[in-house]
Write a protein that holds these residues in place. Structure first.
Motif, mmCIF file in Angstrom:
data_model
loop_
_atom_site.group_PDB
_atom_site.id
_atom_site.type_symbol
_atom_site.label_atom_id
_atom_site.label_comp_id
_atom_site.label_asym_id
_atom_site.label_seq_id
_atom_site.Cartn_x
_atom_site.Cartn_y
_atom_site.Cartn_z
ATOM 1 N N ALA A 132 90.140 60.168 87.681
ATOM 2 C CA ALA A 132 89.042 60.918 88.736
ATOM 3 C C ALA A 132 88.053 61.771 88.080
ATOM 4 C CB ALA A 132 89.949 61.593 89.797
ATOM 5 N N ARG A 133 88.530 62.319 86.952
ATOM 6 C CA ARG A 133 87.720 63.347 86.080
ATOM 7 C C ARG A 133 86.588 62.363 85.456
ATOM 8 N NH1 ARG A 133 86.752 64.949 81.357
ATOM 9 N NH2 ARG A 133 88.356 63.574 80.348
ATOM 10 N N LEU A 134 87.225 61.283 84.697
ATOM 11 C CA LEU A 134 86.207 60.466 84.022
ATOM 12 C C LEU A 134 85.349 59.854 84.960
ATOM 13 C CD1 LEU A 134 88.707 58.967 81.645
ATOM 14 C CD2 LEU A 134 86.966 60.567 81.085
ATOM 15 N N ALA A 135 85.583 59.271 85.841
ATOM 16 C CA ALA A 135 84.850 58.559 87.014
ATOM 17 C C ALA A 135 83.764 59.400 87.427
ATOM 18 C CB ALA A 135 85.654 58.118 88.176
ATOM 19 N N ALA A 136 84.010 60.926 87.600
ATOM 20 C CA ALA A 136 82.947 61.692 88.110
ATOM 21 C C ALA A 136 81.757 62.002 87.058
ATOM 22 C CB ALA A 136 83.823 63.130 88.548
ATOM 23 N N THR A 137 82.302 61.735 86.024
ATOM 24 C CA THR A 137 81.264 61.900 84.757
ATOM 25 C C THR A 137 80.329 61.009 84.594
ATOM 26 O OG1 THR A 137 82.544 61.088 83.050
ATOM 27 C CG2 THR A 137 82.934 63.299 83.256
ATOM 28 N N ALA A 138 80.289 59.681 85.402
ATOM 29 C CA ALA A 138 79.622 58.528 84.980
ATOM 30 C C ALA A 138 78.475 58.655 86.283
ATOM 31 C CB ALA A 138 80.585 57.561 85.404
ATOM 32 N N HIS A 139 77.511 58.830 85.533
ATOM 33 C CA HIS A 139 76.105 58.888 86.458
ATOM 34 C C HIS A 139 75.238 57.345 86.620
ATOM 35 C CE1 HIS A 139 76.794 62.930 86.875
ATOM 36 N NE2 HIS A 139 76.829 63.042 85.673
ATOM 37 N N ASP A 140 75.806 56.422 85.887
ATOM 38 C CA ASP A 140 75.261 54.871 86.015
ATOM 39 C C ASP A 140 76.325 54.066 85.722
ATOM 40 O OD1 ASP A 140 75.318 54.672 82.932
ATOM 41 O OD2 ASP A 140 73.525 56.171 83.060
ATOM 42 N N LEU A 141 75.968 52.738 85.998
ATOM 43 C CA LEU A 141 77.210 51.867 85.593
ATOM 44 C C LEU A 141 77.545 51.669 84.118
ATOM 45 C CD1 LEU A 141 75.835 49.042 88.113
ATOM 46 C CD2 LEU A 141 77.968 50.343 88.329
ATOM 47 N N GLU A 142 76.572 51.880 83.250
ATOM 48 C CA GLU A 142 76.652 51.563 81.805
ATOM 49 C C GLU A 142 77.750 52.769 81.541
ATOM 50 O OE1 GLU A 142 74.385 51.250 77.676
ATOM 51 O OE2 GLU A 142 73.422 51.667 79.507
ATOM 52 N N THR A 143 77.489 53.888 81.944
ATOM 53 C CA THR A 143 78.323 54.916 81.570
ATOM 54 C C THR A 143 79.920 54.844 82.156
ATOM 55 O OG1 THR A 143 76.710 56.466 81.378
ATOM 56 C CG2 THR A 143 78.612 57.769 81.328
ATOM 57 N N LEU A 144 79.889 54.379 83.359
ATOM 58 C CA LEU A 144 81.260 54.007 83.943
ATOM 59 C C LEU A 144 81.895 52.954 83.076
ATOM 60 C CD1 LEU A 144 82.836 54.454 86.302
ATOM 61 C CD2 LEU A 144 81.827 52.531 87.450
ATOM 62 N N ALA A 145 81.244 51.858 82.726
ATOM 63 C CA ALA A 145 82.123 51.097 82.009
ATOM 64 C C ALA A 145 82.599 51.660 80.694
ATOM 65 C CB ALA A 145 80.983 49.881 81.607
ATOM 66 N N HIS A 146 81.823 52.447 80.128
ATOM 67 C CA HIS A 146 82.335 53.053 78.752
ATOM 68 C C HIS A 146 83.366 53.963 78.845
ATOM 69 C CE1 HIS A 146 81.721 54.742 74.763
ATOM 70 N NE2 HIS A 146 81.782 56.068 75.325
ATOM 71 N N VAL A 147 83.409 54.737 79.908
ATOM 72 C CA VAL A 147 84.551 55.636 80.278
ATOM 73 C C VAL A 147 85.570 54.993 80.729
ATOM 74 C CG1 VAL A 147 82.999 57.787 80.684
ATOM 75 C CG2 VAL A 147 83.892 56.376 82.739
ATOM 76 N N MET A 148 85.327 53.611 81.449
ATOM 77 C CA MET A 148 86.778 53.078 81.653
ATOM 78 C C MET A 148 87.395 52.487 80.442
ATOM 79 S SD MET A 148 85.543 51.285 85.284
ATOM 80 C CE MET A 148 86.966 50.081 85.488
ATOM 81 N N GLN A 149 86.517 51.988 79.589
ATOM 82 C CA GLN A 149 87.026 51.422 78.416
ATOM 83 C C GLN A 149 87.766 52.440 77.613
ATOM 84 O OE1 GLN A 149 83.233 49.347 77.332
ATOM 85 N NE2 GLN A 149 84.817 47.679 76.549
ATOM 86 N N GLY A 150 87.461 53.440 77.719
ATOM 87 C CA GLY A 150 88.086 54.661 76.868
ATOM 88 C C GLY A 150 89.200 55.261 77.760
ATOM 89 N N PHE A 151 89.541 54.784 78.784
ATOM 90 C CA PHE A 151 90.752 55.387 79.520
ATOM 91 C C PHE A 151 92.167 54.637 79.017
ATOM 92 C CE2 PHE A 151 93.565 54.958 83.512
ATOM 93 C CZ PHE A 151 93.875 56.325 83.692
ATOM 94 N N ASP A 152 93.072 55.482 78.684
ATOM 95 C CA ASP A 152 94.254 54.981 78.042
ATOM 96 C C ASP A 152 95.456 55.024 79.014
ATOM 97 O OD1 ASP A 152 93.110 54.274 75.601
ATOM 98 O OD2 ASP A 152 93.388 56.279 74.899
ATOM 99 N N GLY A 153 95.156 55.464 80.190
ATOM 100 C CA GLY A 153 96.501 55.698 81.441
ATOM 101 C C GLY A 153 96.828 54.294 81.560
ATOM 102 N N CYS A 154 96.285 53.380 81.814
ATOM 103 C CA CYS A 154 96.692 52.167 82.279
ATOM 104 C C CYS A 154 97.486 51.277 81.182
ATOM 105 C CB CYS A 154 95.795 51.403 82.947
ATOM 106 S SG CYS A 154 96.291 49.836 83.765
#
Length: 262
Positions: free
Chosen positions: A70-92
């Motif tokens: 949720a914290r990472l998703a809130a930092t994304a202000h466009d789709l490109e940034t969202l894809a970047h933070v999702m790729q960096g998420f190690d929880g899954c």
């Protein structure tokens, strides 16, 4: 003490020193020939204290991953940034076994956004959602209502994503924890894509965004709101390939979507 006792004591001390006794280890002499009674058992104080102590709260790693997502998703202000933070998420943990990160396909500004379940084998290889047999059927379904993922006009285009961006082993269904972990990213994805209508394909997408335990057969064809966007659920193309009898209901849902977009 008289002189005899004093001399005798000094002689005894000198004799002990010669034997190696150079320090006193007790204030009183100990008779080693007397039986020593066994010690009394110690009271179970530690056990009693442990039983009376409050249990430490168990930590839930999934809850921590959900909060981080949720914290990472809130930092994304466009789709490109969202894809970047999702790729960096190690929880899954699915990330560790997948070949590719599968984010989306189609026109990001399309008025219709489709949410599937998770990448399969073909999607994992190509890095795009819905490219196998299910994807081919989906393209035909979209064509039937005048839509295409390759269209340039947002009014005729479609934008496609999944609940999970990584393939589950052996194409198994996404787990409850996995869907909960990635939900914040999906909601942010919908907000940033800003479609006019959502089509949720399959149980995982429907249960994640409708927050229900009921199955797709009971919930399909009903309009609800997700992140401020009208949403309807229908059968996943893979289910239609397994059970063609559902195609009539799926066609009704597509016509419902077409009417809503008008």
């Amino acid at each position: 003490m008289d002189a005899f006792d004093r001399d005798a004591a000094i002689s005894a001390l000198a004799w002990q020193i010669e034997l190696g006794a150079d320090e006193a280890i007790a204030d009183l002499p100990v008779d080693r020939y007397v039986d020593v009674p066994p010690p009394e058992p110690a009271a179970p104080v530690a056990a009693a204290q442990a039983s009376d102590a409050p249990a430490l709260p168990k930590t839930d790693p999934t809850a921590g991953h959900i909060a981080e997502a949720a914290r990472l998703a809130a930092t994304a202000h466009d789709l490109e940034t969202l894809a970047h933070v999702m790729q960096g998420f190690d929880g899954c943990s699915l990330k560790q076994g997948a070949r590719n990160f599968v984010f989306s396909d189609g026109h990001a500004g399309a008025s219709l956004m489709i949410v599937g379940e998770a990448p399969g084998r073909d999607e994992d290889i190509e890095g795009r959602p819905f490219v196998g047999r299910s994807g081919q059927l989906l393209d035909k379904m979209m064509d039937a209502i005048g839509r295409a993922r390759t269209a340039d006009d947002p009014t005729n285009a479609v934008y496609i994503t999944n609940v999970l961006p990584w393939r589950p082993p052996q194409n198994r269904d996404p787990s409850v924890d996995e869907m909960a972990m990635m939900k914040a990213f999906l909601l942010r994805h919908i907000e940033l894509a800003a479609p006019k209508c959502l089509l949720l394909l399959g149980n995982s997408a429907m249960k994640t965004l409708f927050e229900t335990s009921r199955g797709i057969t009971a919930m399909r064809g009903q309009w609800k709101e997700v992140a401020g966007v009208p949403a309807i659920a229908s059968f996943h193309p893979a289910a239609l390939l397994r059970n063609p009898a559902h195609k009539r209901a799926a066609w009704e849902d597509l016509l419902n979507v077409k009417a809503k977009l008008k």
